[in-house]
Scaffold this active site. Structure first.
Site, short mmCIF file in Angstrom:
data_model
loop_
_atom_site.label_atom_id
_atom_site.label_comp_id
_atom_site.label_asym_id
_atom_site.label_seq_id
_atom_site.Cartn_x
_atom_site.Cartn_y
_atom_site.Cartn_z
N PHE A 134 51.50 49.42 28.81
CA PHE A 134 52.38 48.70 27.88
C PHE A 134 53.13 47.64 28.67
O PHE A 134 53.79 47.95 29.65
CB PHE A 134 53.36 49.64 27.17
N ASP A 219 54.40 46.36 37.07
CA ASP A 219 55.37 46.27 35.98
C ASP A 219 56.38 47.41 36.17
O ASP A 219 56.08 48.57 35.91
CB ASP A 219 54.63 46.41 34.64
N LYS A 248 64.86 46.13 31.35
CA LYS A 248 65.52 47.37 30.88
C LYS A 248 66.80 47.72 31.65
O LYS A 248 67.88 47.24 31.32
CB LYS A 248 64.54 48.53 30.89
N1 PLP Z 1 56.78 46.80 30.34
C1 PLP Z 1 56.99 48.12 30.22
C2 PLP Z 1 56.41 49.04 31.23
C3 PLP Z 1 57.75 48.62 29.15
O1 PLP Z 1 57.94 49.93 29.03
C4 PLP Z 1 58.27 47.70 28.20
C5 PLP Z 1 59.04 48.17 27.04
O2 PLP Z 1 59.03 49.31 26.67
C6 PLP Z 1 58.01 46.33 28.38
C7 PLP Z 1 57.28 45.91 29.46
C8 PLP Z 1 58.55 45.32 27.41
O3 PLP Z 1 59.93 45.16 27.59
P1 PLP Z 1 60.81 44.43 26.49
O4 PLP Z 1 60.82 45.30 25.28
O5 PLP Z 1 62.16 44.27 27.14
O6 PLP Z 1 60.18 43.10 26.22
#
Ligand code: PLP
Length: 387
Positions: A134, A219, A248
């Site tokens: 994700f 990520d 986050k």
């Molecule tokens: N990357 C990861 C691993 C995530 O868990 C998330 C959101 O849950 C995102 C990216 C996307 O982040 P945002 O919702 O701040 O755009």
């Protein structure tokens, strides 16, 4: 729980991308209160945002002070907080430069653009990401997200993404071609079901990328900021990525995202190639600096490790004889309780008893408590779970 009067207005005027159940009106540490004054233990922490807890006094006062002085200047000017936060993130990780934005998806967009720009010079553009990953909801971050159900109805998706199987090094190797520019991976998949990366897989990815002359981007949007027991999740392994994306937990509740690069890819993006009106404002960076202070001063990485190990052990003991139980897995305080049936009912029951968690990947109960959660609060949560 009474029907919140906000519900009607919300449903009339807010697009229905989410289905909130009730409203939370106040938070302090691990506790949140709903509009009826009922207290909950927030073991989801805004989906992994409030690593330092709700309204940490140090973050609140830093934001209040900065808001009264200077909230925003455009990136056409220096602001003292931006390089200060960049320096601390860089020195704590890859040692290069930082690009600031406002969310996890944007941090990944920045990474994808940097990878494309770097790759174009050598005729490479494809990015290998993982199934069940994700990376966010903007189009390219979504294209990188290896979950076809999220792509449905949004095609044509941006091109140039290939999907390998997480924890399967051979599947990555098989996809590397002369067009490949990078591999993008979470060290523990969050949304995909709280699946920790295998050390042989992640360390092996570094070697594969080195051999192919391509970049490795981690990520850290969910695994970063102490969540897994290290400031960044990759630091539990024996490799260093070329790029990491963070969001986050970085702002303690204030929106901020960042792309951190190793020195050799720090100057790929040049004036005019990328930008963000709000990226790295004095206010957002004040929040980020305060969060880093708290993580260091309160030794939150060590606490995430020890409390995470305890919580995982107790969950395993509680569920040992339960038919619906498969396993407990995770890293630090990123914890998944895996059932052999849909997790949503159980999450609903927890909520009724005052504990907030989230069902993910169908059968996994995801816990992301603040790293500041006290022993007493863990015992209260475990009692609710046991009940
Ligand atoms: N990357 C990861 C691993 C995530 O868990 C998330 C959101 O849950 C995102 C990216 C996307 O982040 P945002 O919702 O701040 O755009």
């Amino acid at each position: 729980m009474t029907i919140d009067p906000l519900k009607t207005t919300h449903e009339e005027f807010v697009m229905p991308t989410y289905r909130p159940g009730f409203s939370l009106v106040r938070g302090e540490g691990t506790s949140v209160w709903d509009s009826d004054g009922r207290e909950y233990l927030d073991f989801l922490a805004g989906i992994g945002v409030l690593n330092v807890g709700h309204c940490h006094p140090h973050v609140v006062s830093a934001v209040q002070r900065q808001a009264a002085e200077l909230m925003h200047v455009s990136n056409l000017y220096f602001n003292v907080n931006q390089p200060a936060l960049a320096k601390r993130l860089s020195e704590a990780s890859l040692g290069g430069k930082v690009f600031f934005c406002n969310s996890g998806a944007e941090a990944n967009e920045a990474a994808i653009k940097l990878i494309r720009y770097w790759g174009h010079k050598q005729g490479r553009h494809r990015i290998i990401s993982m199934t069940n990953s994700f990376h966010g909801r903007t189009l390219s971050a979504l294209a990188a997200t290896g979950q076809p159900q999220y792509h449905k109805g949004f095609d044509p998706m941006p091109q140039g993404f290939d999907y390998a199987d997480f924890n399967d090094l051979a599947s990555v190797e098989a996809l590397i071609s002369e067009d490949t520019a990078a591999v993008l991976v979470e060290v523990t998949q969050g949304e995909g079901g709280v699946v920790p990366g295998d050390p042989t897989f992640l360390n092996g990815l570094r070697k594969l990328c080195d051999n192919a002359g391509i970049l490795l981007c981690v990520d850290e949007v969910q695994t970063g900021m102490g969540r897994t027991g290290h400031l960044f999740g990759y630091q539990a392994y024996d490799f260093t990525p070329d790029l990491i994306t963070v969001a986050k937990g970085l702002g303690g509740g204030f929106p901020i995202g960042a792309l951190v690069a190793a020195p050799h890819v720090s100057d790929v993006l040049q004036p005019g190639t990328h930008g963000s009106t709000f990226g790295g404002t004095p206010l957002a960076c004040a929040a980020g600096l305060a969060v880093l202070d708290v993580i260091e001063d309160e030794d939150l990485c060590a606490l995430a490790l020890s409390k995470g190990a305890y919580f995982q052990k107790r969950l395993t003991e509680i569920f040992a004889d339960v038919d619906e139980f498969e396993e407990v897995r995770g890293s630090g305080l990123m914890v998944g309780l895996v059932l052999n049936r849909p997790a949503a009912d159980f999450v609903g029951l927890l909520m009724k008893h005052g504990l907030i968690a989230l069902a993910t990947a169908g059968t996994v109960v995801r816990f992301l408590p603040p790293l500041t959660t006290s022993d007493d609060e863990f015992e209260r949560a475990l009692k609710i779970i046991e009940k």
